[in-house]
Motif scaffolding. Structure first.
Motif, mmCIF file in Angstrom:
data_model
loop_
_atom_site.group_PDB
_atom_site.id
_atom_site.type_symbol
_atom_site.label_atom_id
_atom_site.label_comp_id
_atom_site.label_asym_id
_atom_site.label_seq_id
_atom_site.Cartn_x
_atom_site.Cartn_y
_atom_site.Cartn_z
ATOM 1 N N ALA A 135 0.792 -1.103 -0.068
ATOM 2 C CA ALA A 135 -0.037 -0.112 -0.112
ATOM 3 C C ALA A 135 0.767 1.178 -0.070
ATOM 4 O O ALA A 135 0.567 2.282 -0.806
ATOM 5 N N TYR A 136 1.966 1.205 0.722
ATOM 6 C CA TYR A 136 2.906 2.448 0.746
ATOM 7 C C TYR A 136 3.517 2.647 -0.449
ATOM 8 O O TYR A 136 3.497 3.790 -0.870
ATOM 9 N N VAL A 137 3.692 1.711 -1.162
ATOM 10 C CA VAL A 137 4.780 1.783 -2.501
ATOM 11 C C VAL A 137 3.689 2.358 -3.373
ATOM 12 O O VAL A 137 3.802 3.241 -4.146
ATOM 13 N N ALA A 155 9.549 -5.388 -6.529
ATOM 14 C CA ALA A 155 10.934 -5.001 -6.565
ATOM 15 C C ALA A 155 11.446 -4.095 -5.414
ATOM 16 O O ALA A 155 12.151 -4.457 -4.487
ATOM 17 N N ILE A 156 10.104 -3.327 -4.906
ATOM 18 C CA ILE A 156 10.734 -2.379 -3.861
ATOM 19 C C ILE A 156 10.381 -3.024 -2.585
ATOM 20 O O ILE A 156 11.132 -2.890 -1.638
ATOM 21 N N THR A 157 9.143 -3.637 -2.445
ATOM 22 C CA THR A 157 9.053 -4.530 -1.110
ATOM 23 C C THR A 157 9.902 -5.514 -0.992
ATOM 24 O O THR A 157 10.129 -6.220 0.040
ATOM 25 N N LYS A 158 10.568 -6.268 -1.830
ATOM 26 C CA LYS A 158 11.371 -7.498 -1.950
ATOM 27 C C LYS A 158 10.596 -8.621 -1.402
ATOM 28 O O LYS A 158 10.927 -9.404 -0.986
ATOM 29 N N GLU A 189 2.835 3.488 13.001
ATOM 30 C CA GLU A 189 4.023 3.116 13.758
ATOM 31 C C GLU A 189 4.555 1.773 13.515
ATOM 32 O O GLU A 189 5.851 1.532 13.469
ATOM 33 N N VAL A 190 3.849 0.986 12.742
ATOM 34 C CA VAL A 190 4.247 -0.377 12.369
ATOM 35 C C VAL A 190 4.989 -0.178 11.094
ATOM 36 O O VAL A 190 6.195 -0.922 10.798
ATOM 37 N N MET A 191 5.090 0.882 10.390
ATOM 38 C CA MET A 191 5.426 1.138 9.034
ATOM 39 C C MET A 191 6.923 1.777 9.067
ATOM 40 O O MET A 191 7.623 1.806 8.416
ATOM 41 N N SER A 222 14.017 2.494 5.664
ATOM 42 C CA SER A 222 14.799 1.736 4.993
ATOM 43 C C SER A 222 14.291 1.241 3.600
ATOM 44 O O SER A 222 15.186 0.647 2.818
ATOM 45 N N CYS A 223 13.211 1.662 3.230
ATOM 46 C CA CYS A 223 12.472 1.446 1.772
ATOM 47 C C CYS A 223 13.501 2.396 0.761
ATOM 48 O O CYS A 223 13.535 3.422 0.983
#
Length: 239
Positions: A170-172, A186-189, A228-230, A236-237
């Motif tokens: 969702a963040y990506v 690719a971004i979340t691996k 807070e979880v993210m 580091s993303c």
């Protein structure tokens, strides 16, 4: 046919052991039933209750100090009313773990009661560790980035490894506006990001065209709710 008093279990159990060649006495040093084989001297202590409960289990553990062969006996109600009557398999395994026997007495209106020995004293456990579930447990533990839940709580949304992976997707998409599964992966691996977007378990994602997804308002709200979880992952993303 439910019994009204636990003492109603005594006569069927006495007859059961007498048929096996034992001599039976009741209330011997507070033991409900004691059966002794006259030839071998083998002794069995039986404790009875209408239903299986903690008091009966503790009583059985206490009787192990008197003799190794202890049996717990309860009524088996054919109507299967009550939680314990539905879980004799689990109760049997519990008794096996303690080295205690478990017997049930089923009463009928028109025929004699039936005794079922679900396990004998000293029978080994039969289930053992379930390796696949053990692997799932460790995978779930290792794939969580932290401890975001409260043990013992109910009625609250759990932060699972799956939810964390969904939040990262969702963040990506939130940052890119729209994205293809390969970009998200690719971004979340996480190579399974495409399947996660397709399944859309939480209803956060919307496919705008073939292979392209955007974030729904529910997804935007989730990013705020679980910020807070993210937080650590976002720093580091590579985005």
């Amino acid at each position: 046919m439910a019994v009204s008093k636990e003492e109603e279990l005594y006569r069927p159990l006495k007859a059961f052991y007498e048929q096996l060649g034992y001599q039976v006495r009741s209330e011997v040093l507070h033991c409900d039933l004691v059966a002794v084989h006259p030839e071998s001297g083998h002794t069995v202590i039986v404790e009875m209750k209408k239903t299986f409960n903690l008091a009966l289990l503790l009583q059985g553990v206490e009787r192990l100090r008197l003799d190794y062969d202890v049996v717990l006996a309860v009524e088996r109600n054919r109507k299967k009313s009550g939680a314990h009557n539905q879980r004799f398999g689990d109760l049997t395994e519990l008794c096996r773990l303690l080295g205690i026997g478990l017997a049930t007495v089923t009463f009928y209106k028109t025929k004699a009661p039936v005794i079922d020995m679900l396990c004998e004293p000293g029978d080994p456990p039969v289930r053992g560790i379930r390796r696949r579930k053990q692997q799932n447990l460790l995978r779930e533990f290792n794939e969580r980035s932290g401890d975001y839940n409260v043990g013992g709580s109910t009625g609250r949304k759990l932060v699972t490894a799956y939810r964390e992976k969904s939040l990262r997707c969702a963040y990506v998409i939130h940052k890119l506006g729209t994205a293809a599964p390969r970009q998200v992966a690719a971004i979340t691996k996480n190579p399974r990001s495409g399947l996660l977007l397709q399944n859309n378990y939480y209803g956060w994602f919307e496919r705008v065209e073939r292979g392209i997804y955007k974030l729904r308002p529910e997804g935007e709200a989730a990013l705020i709710e679980y910020k807070e979880v993210m937080q650590e992952w976002i720093t580091s993303c590579e985005l």
